[in-house]
Design an enzyme around this catalytic site. Structure first.
Site, mmCIF file in Angstrom:
data_model
loop_
_atom_site.group_PDB
_atom_site.id
_atom_site.type_symbol
_atom_site.label_atom_id
_atom_site.label_comp_id
_atom_site.label_asym_id
_atom_site.label_seq_id
_atom_site.Cartn_x
_atom_site.Cartn_y
_atom_site.Cartn_z
ATOM 1 N N ASN A 9 0.863 -1.189 0.000
ATOM 2 C CA ASN A 9 0.000 0.000 0.000
ATOM 3 C C ASN A 9 0.899 1.238 0.000
ATOM 4 O O ASN A 9 1.502 1.559 1.010
ATOM 5 C CB ASN A 9 -0.902 -0.032 1.246
ATOM 6 C CG ASN A 9 -1.755 1.213 1.390
ATOM 7 O OD1 ASN A 9 -1.820 2.041 0.478
ATOM 8 N ND2 ASN A 9 -2.413 1.345 2.529
ATOM 9 N N LYS A 11 0.065 4.280 -0.240
ATOM 10 C CA LYS A 11 -0.602 5.443 0.369
ATOM 11 C C LYS A 11 -0.410 6.679 -0.527
ATOM 12 O O LYS A 11 -0.340 6.525 -1.747
ATOM 13 C CB LYS A 11 -0.091 5.650 1.794
ATOM 14 C CG LYS A 11 -0.242 4.370 2.628
ATOM 15 C CD LYS A 11 -0.063 4.555 4.112
ATOM 16 C CE LYS A 11 -0.258 3.220 4.818
ATOM 17 N NZ LYS A 11 -0.161 3.314 6.259
ATOM 18 N N HIS A 94 -9.667 1.041 5.342
ATOM 19 C CA HIS A 94 -8.340 1.224 5.942
ATOM 20 C C HIS A 94 -8.473 2.184 7.127
ATOM 21 O O HIS A 94 -9.282 3.120 7.084
ATOM 22 C CB HIS A 94 -7.378 1.797 4.893
ATOM 23 C CG HIS A 94 -5.959 1.784 5.366
ATOM 24 N ND1 HIS A 94 -5.475 2.738 6.223
ATOM 25 C CD2 HIS A 94 -4.948 0.917 5.155
ATOM 26 C CE1 HIS A 94 -4.203 2.456 6.506
ATOM 27 N NE2 HIS A 94 -3.866 1.346 5.861
ATOM 28 N N GLU A 96 -6.821 4.620 8.058
ATOM 29 C CA GLU A 96 -6.663 6.041 7.723
ATOM 30 C C GLU A 96 -7.959 6.598 7.127
ATOM 31 O O GLU A 96 -8.300 7.757 7.332
ATOM 32 C CB GLU A 96 -5.457 6.231 6.782
ATOM 33 C CG GLU A 96 -4.151 6.060 7.553
ATOM 34 C CD GLU A 96 -3.001 5.470 6.772
ATOM 35 O OE1 GLU A 96 -3.019 5.497 5.532
ATOM 36 O OE2 GLU A 96 -2.059 4.970 7.428
ATOM 37 N N GLU A 166 -5.281 -4.949 10.781
ATOM 38 C CA GLU A 166 -4.283 -3.888 10.917
ATOM 39 C C GLU A 166 -4.553 -3.121 12.210
ATOM 40 O O GLU A 166 -5.382 -2.198 12.223
ATOM 41 C CB GLU A 166 -4.376 -2.917 9.727
ATOM 42 C CG GLU A 166 -4.011 -3.540 8.405
ATOM 43 C CD GLU A 166 -3.429 -2.503 7.439
ATOM 44 O OE1 GLU A 166 -2.327 -2.743 6.927
ATOM 45 O OE2 GLU A 166 -4.057 -1.458 7.215
ATOM 46 N N GLY A 172 2.470 2.429 10.840
ATOM 47 C CA GLY A 172 3.376 3.561 10.650
ATOM 48 C C GLY A 172 4.093 3.995 11.920
ATOM 49 O O GLY A 172 4.659 5.078 11.975
ATOM 50 N N SER A 212 3.501 -1.894 10.332
ATOM 51 C CA SER A 212 4.956 -1.883 10.533
ATOM 52 C C SER A 212 5.644 -3.179 10.088
ATOM 53 O O SER A 212 6.611 -3.613 10.705
ATOM 54 C CB SER A 212 5.299 -1.575 12.000
ATOM 55 O OG SER A 212 4.871 -0.271 12.331
#
Ligand code: 13P
Length: 256
Positions: A9, A11, A94, A96, A166, A172, A212
């Site tokens: 991904n 992003k 996701h 985010e 996730e 991240g 991560s």
């Protein structure tokens, strides 16, 4: 045994020419493999040129998002139906999208349905925040997100779905989730699927881990019982680390 899925991904990184260079480098290092599938999730802008560039025997393309309506007055949006035949996968829900853009469970359910309707496999992302984990709400959150995400999916369609666990606190952050935490979350997800669709689909559905993941830990994550692949963020932007993650999957299939 399902094919291992290694998904990158990207992003909101890499412009069109940077994306093309990364694909060029990955293409030199990654080979076709019967038991390992590699999917790339570039920006919407890079999707079309990359679809011409990629060696389809080595890579599949996926979108990071898409609108659930097929078309309409939705300024700035790209619909999932416009991605038909261009991508194989679309990420849905996701963290985010959930936390930065306020995407609701209801919207996520519509997006999953739009993907299935357009012959695209949704990768439904689920995961708890740090606070939710410390309040011992992880199982409840996973249950709620899985149930709402799959709300519009019939038992004939469930085979097209992939779920990615996730944990928000591991995305991240370099905060490494422990294998037993992942194993238990993945078991919860599968038991939710079993409750909704029966035991056989719950065993067959592919469940990925993301958060991560890098070349040092990928192998340990891929070995966790019930994990069928990884969804990689930061480390997928570097051809060296991403191809070594793919290499870990190759080695694992040889040893199985
Ligand atoms: P990182 O690998 O950068 O933690 O991101 C994970 C992720 O969000 C993949 O979708």
């Amino acid at each position: 045994m399902s094919r291992i899925l290694i998904a990158g991904n990207w992003k909101m990184h890499l412009n069109v020419s940077q994306a093309s260079i990364l694909v060029h480098r990955l293409q030199e290092r990654i080979k076709t493999h019967r038991d390992v599938e590699v999917a790339l999730f570039p920006s919407m802008l890079a999707m079309q040129p990359l679809s011409m560039q990629i060696d389809r025997r080595k890579f599949r393309l996926g979108a990071q998002d898409g609108h659930f309506k097929d078309e309409g007055a939705y300024t700035g949006e790209v619909s999932i139906s416009m991605l038909r035949e261009l991508v194989h996968y679309v990420l849905v829900g996701h963290s985010e999208r959930r936390h930065i853009f306020g995407e609701s469970d209801e919207t996520i359910g519509h997006k999953v349905a739009a993907a299935v309707r357009n012959d695209i496999s949704p990768i439904l992302c689920v995961g708890e925040t740090k606070d939710e984990r410390s309040s011992k709400l992880t199982s409840q959150i996973l249950h709620n997100q899985v149930t709402a995400g799959l709300k519009n999916v019939t038992s004939r369609e469930i085979k097209h779905i992939v779920i990615a666990y996730e944990p928000v606190w591991a995305i991240g952050t370099g905060d490494i989730a422990k294998p037993d935490q992942i194993a238990s979350a993945v078991a919860t997800i599968r038991s939710n699927v079993a409750h909704l669709y029966g035991v056989a689909p719950s065993k067959r559905i592919r469940v990925l881990y993301g958060g991560s993941v890098n070349a040092d830990v990928a192998r340990a994550y891929l070995e966790i019982d019930g994990v069928d692949g990884v969804l990689v963020g930061g480390a997928s932007l570097n051809y060296h680390s991403f191809s070594s993650i793919v290499g870990s999957a190759y080695r694992l299939t040889r040893e199985r």
